[in-house]
Design a protein around this motif. Structure first.
Motif, PDB file in Angstrom:
ATOM      1  N   ALA A 176      37.701  37.878  35.475  1.00  0.00           N
ATOM      2  CA  ALA A 176      38.647  38.374  36.494  1.00  0.00           C
ATOM      3  C   ALA A 176      38.365  37.732  37.841  1.00  0.00           C
ATOM      4  O   ALA A 176      39.297  37.383  38.572  1.00  0.00           O
ATOM      5  N   LEU A 177      37.091  37.561  38.168  1.00  0.00           N
ATOM      6  CA  LEU A 177      36.730  36.949  39.445  1.00  0.00           C
ATOM      7  C   LEU A 177      37.051  35.460  39.458  1.00  0.00           C
ATOM      8  O   LEU A 177      37.381  34.897  40.514  1.00  0.00           O
TER       9      LEU A 177
ATOM     10  N   LEU B  63      34.550  41.079  33.975  1.00  0.00           N
ATOM     11  CA  LEU B  63      34.391  40.949  35.430  1.00  0.00           C
ATOM     12  C   LEU B  63      34.325  39.479  35.837  1.00  0.00           C
ATOM     13  O   LEU B  63      35.024  39.052  36.764  1.00  0.00           O
TER      14      LEU B  63
ATOM     15  N   GLY C 270      44.758  45.823  35.802  1.00  0.00           N
ATOM     16  CA  GLY C 270      44.381  44.507  36.288  1.00  0.00           C
ATOM     17  C   GLY C 270      45.114  43.409  35.539  1.00  0.00           C
ATOM     18  O   GLY C 270      45.562  42.430  36.138  1.00  0.00           O
TER      19      GLY C 270
ATOM     20  N   VAL D  71      47.574  44.214  39.015  1.00  0.00           N
ATOM     21  CA  VAL D  71      46.856  44.894  40.096  1.00  0.00           C
ATOM     22  C   VAL D  71      45.417  44.380  40.064  1.00  0.00           C
ATOM     23  O   VAL D  71      44.498  45.059  39.600  1.00  0.00           O
ATOM     24  N   ARG D  72      45.249  43.146  40.520  1.00  0.00           N
ATOM     25  CA  ARG D  72      43.996  42.403  40.345  1.00  0.00           C
ATOM     26  C   ARG D  72      42.779  43.146  40.880  1.00  0.00           C
ATOM     27  O   ARG D  72      41.753  43.240  40.202  1.00  0.00           O
ATOM     28  N   LEU D  73      42.853  43.662  42.096  1.00  0.00           N
ATOM     29  CA  LEU D  73      41.692  44.327  42.689  1.00  0.00           C
ATOM     30  C   LEU D  73      41.292  45.583  41.917  1.00  0.00           C
ATOM     31  O   LEU D  73      40.102  45.886  41.796  1.00  0.00           O
ATOM     32  N   LEU D  74      42.252  46.286  41.390  1.00  0.00           N
ATOM     33  CA  LEU D  74      41.934  47.468  40.582  1.00  0.00           C
ATOM     34  C   LEU D  74      41.237  47.050  39.290  1.00  0.00           C
ATOM     35  O   LEU D  74      40.285  47.694  38.850  1.00  0.00           O
TER      36      LEU D  74
ATOM     37  N   ILE E 123      39.381  44.398  38.896  1.00  0.00           N
ATOM     38  CA  ILE E 123      38.023  44.000  39.278  1.00  0.00           C
ATOM     39  C   ILE E 123      37.160  45.230  39.534  1.00  0.00           C
ATOM     40  O   ILE E 123      36.016  45.307  39.078  1.00  0.00           O
ATOM     41  N   ALA E 124      37.717  46.209  40.237  1.00  0.00           N
ATOM     42  CA  ALA E 124      36.965  47.440  40.513  1.00  0.00           C
ATOM     43  C   ALA E 124      36.611  48.167  39.213  1.00  0.00           C
ATOM     44  O   ALA E 124      35.492  48.683  39.056  1.00  0.00           O
TER      45      ALA E 124
END
Length: 116
Positions: free
Chosen positions: A113-114, A110, A61, A65-68, A70-71
């Motif tokens: 990141a959001l 989290l 992240g 790879v932002r979504l990864l 966050i996940a």
């Protein structure tokens, strides 16, 4: 804001990589904590993999790879929320600071990141 995100996320990565290493090594304190909350030693490798995967996901992240990222943060929040709940269920409060700290770091990672 970005610098805060990087600092907190790196702290979360380091903390999770370190505890995953302790899990993989079957450190005595880890086995003792698991026994205290009634978890079988056979679950330790899975816990180690989840923590290590969370650390790797957060690192990816940071690398874009932002979504990864966050996940991974969501997964770590859920994992450590479960750990805190388990401590409460079994009334093992004397070492609640450990899962609580990991949970706080994961929540902070989290949230930042959001917010990016």
């Amino acid at each position: 804001m970005f610098i805060g995100y990087v600092i907190v996320t790196v702290m979360t990565i380091v903390a999770n990589a370190a505890i995953a290493g302790a899990d993989f090594a079957k450190a005595r304190f880890v086995l003792g904590n698991m026994a205290e909350v009634g978890l079988p030693p056979s679950s330790l490798p899975a816990f180690a993999v989840l923590k290590a995967a969370g650390a790797v996901g957060l690192a990816l992240g940071l690398l874009g790879v932002r979504l990864l990222g966050i996940a991974a943060a969501v997964g770590l929040v859920l994992f450590f929320l479960g750990a805190v709940v388990r401590h409460v269920q079994t009334r093992v409060y004397h070492n609640m600071a450990f899962p609580g700290t990991f949970l706080a770091l994961s929540v902070a990672s989290l949230a930042l990141a959001l917010a990016r």
